[in-house]
Design a protein around this motif. Sequence first.
Motif, short mmCIF file in Angstrom:
data_model
loop_
_atom_site.label_atom_id
_atom_site.label_comp_id
_atom_site.label_asym_id
_atom_site.label_seq_id
_atom_site.Cartn_x
_atom_site.Cartn_y
_atom_site.Cartn_z
N GLY A 88 13.45 51.25 52.59
CA GLY A 88 13.23 52.52 51.90
C GLY A 88 13.98 52.66 50.59
O GLY A 88 14.95 51.95 50.31
N GLN A 196 10.77 55.74 54.74
CA GLN A 196 9.48 56.28 54.36
C GLN A 196 9.27 57.68 54.94
O GLN A 196 9.54 57.93 56.10
CB GLN A 196 8.36 55.35 54.84
CG GLN A 196 6.99 55.73 54.30
CD GLN A 196 5.94 54.71 54.69
OE1 GLN A 196 6.02 54.10 55.75
NE2 GLN A 196 4.94 54.51 53.85
N GLY A 197 8.80 58.58 54.09
CA GLY A 197 8.55 59.95 54.53
C GLY A 197 9.70 60.90 54.28
O GLY A 197 9.57 62.10 54.51
N HIS A 230 0.19 53.78 44.84
CA HIS A 230 1.18 53.05 45.64
C HIS A 230 2.59 53.62 45.49
O HIS A 230 3.52 53.10 46.11
CB HIS A 230 1.18 51.57 45.25
CG HIS A 230 -0.16 50.91 45.40
ND1 HIS A 230 -0.77 50.72 46.62
CD2 HIS A 230 -1.03 50.42 44.47
CE1 HIS A 230 -1.94 50.13 46.45
NE2 HIS A 230 -2.13 49.95 45.16
N ALA A 232 6.00 55.61 45.92
CA ALA A 232 6.67 56.01 47.16
C ALA A 232 6.53 57.50 47.45
O ALA A 232 6.52 57.92 48.60
CB ALA A 232 8.14 55.62 47.10
N THR A 233 6.38 58.30 46.39
CA THR A 233 6.32 59.75 46.58
C THR A 233 5.13 60.17 47.44
O THR A 233 5.16 61.20 48.11
CB THR A 233 6.25 60.47 45.21
OG1 THR A 233 6.29 61.87 45.41
CG2 THR A 233 4.97 60.12 44.45
N HIS A 234 4.05 59.34 47.45
CA HIS A 234 2.86 59.70 48.23
C HIS A 234 3.09 59.56 49.73
O HIS A 234 2.26 60.01 50.52
CB HIS A 234 1.68 58.83 47.80
CG HIS A 234 1.25 59.03 46.38
ND1 HIS A 234 0.90 60.26 45.87
CD2 HIS A 234 1.15 58.16 45.34
CE1 HIS A 234 0.58 60.14 44.59
NE2 HIS A 234 0.72 58.88 44.25
N SER A 235 4.20 58.95 50.14
CA SER A 235 4.46 58.77 51.57
C SER A 235 5.13 59.98 52.19
O SER A 235 5.30 60.03 53.41
CB SER A 235 5.34 57.53 51.79
OG SER A 235 6.67 57.78 51.34
#
Length: 384
Positions: A88, A196-197, A230, A232-235
């Motif tokens: 992460g 993630q998340g 792709h 990371a913010t979209h996770s």
Amino acid sequence: MLHSGVPATPGPRVIVSIILPVHNAEQWLDECLQSVLQQDFEGTMELSIFNDASKDKSMTIIEKWKVKLEGSGILVVIGGHDSPSPRGVGYSKNQAIAQSSGSYLCFLDSDDVMMPQRVRLQHEAAVQHPTSIIGCQVRRDPPNSTERYTRWINQLASNQLLTQVFTSHGPTVIMPTWFCSRAWFSHVGPFDEGGQGVPEDLLFFYENLRKGGGIFRVDHSLLLYRYHLHAATHSVLETTIWTHRVHFLEEQALPRWASFTIWNAGKQGRRLYRSLTAASQHKVVAFCDVDENKIRKGFYCYEDTQGRFWHRPQGPCLHEESKDSYGQPISLQERPKPRIPILHFRAAQPPFVICVKLDLTGGEFEDNLRSLHLQEGQDFLHFS
């Protein structure tokens, strides 16, 4: 296996460490690292890279650039791990910081490109604001992506960097533009390593404010900020962000007010009300709106006990109730419930928590708000 980054040879004291987490970034790394090489900062710089289990050609590209960068006097420290899965962004940034030695930290995402003056101008600002997160304006790529968000990033007034910290846009200076002293980072941090998340940037930003830190933006476009699927913010789930935002609003803003009005009797305003603690709900004296259909309802009625809603009271009321598996309202013993007035915004009393999105109504909402001659941060706060 974890590989710790260690500088090849001791040298002069490093002033700025550029912190670069990398995970499968081969598509962007050449441009990113070229922008490190092109910095016009005259002090000693170091690039601290942490490779978070990349499976592409990222490390080959990094090793190639290491030779170029060190040939130009920029120290390069490389760490990482080759586990099956990445750990992460928060973990990677913490590791890159731990292996670095600069007095100041310049955060860079592997898919972004710095303008040549970025480190110089942000270092100057950080020296003047030692207990602040320093950001900058950005240029978005592709240019027409997230136009409202980009305008918000670049056009907030200096006081709004502190008053608009509750909105759905997140930090008022965005993470890929951050620059701060190592001492201040150590006081506030580290980043959350939940992986993630987890919105590690938002959590750090809130902690900076809790500890009395400032927010300062250099008003030059110093970063090409890329938008792609792709990132990371979209996770991070919107519901996760929402929960953190409501908690921060209740912790930092609502205690100042004995009562307040929620501006928006629609979906977002009602969602905020339902998300508040009982103590905060009791402070809501009204909803306000411009929609005559909502205003004619007269009241908003809501009560939730273990997920169930009670009978509608007599009289007009914008009411939300639960239904059984056949779609019929659940009928429970009637009990008193709050009846919150729905008013026209001109009839409502500040302070307001505003749940209307900015820059979406052709200026109509902003004109209505300006007509009340209120002071942002004191008489109202933006939440949406």
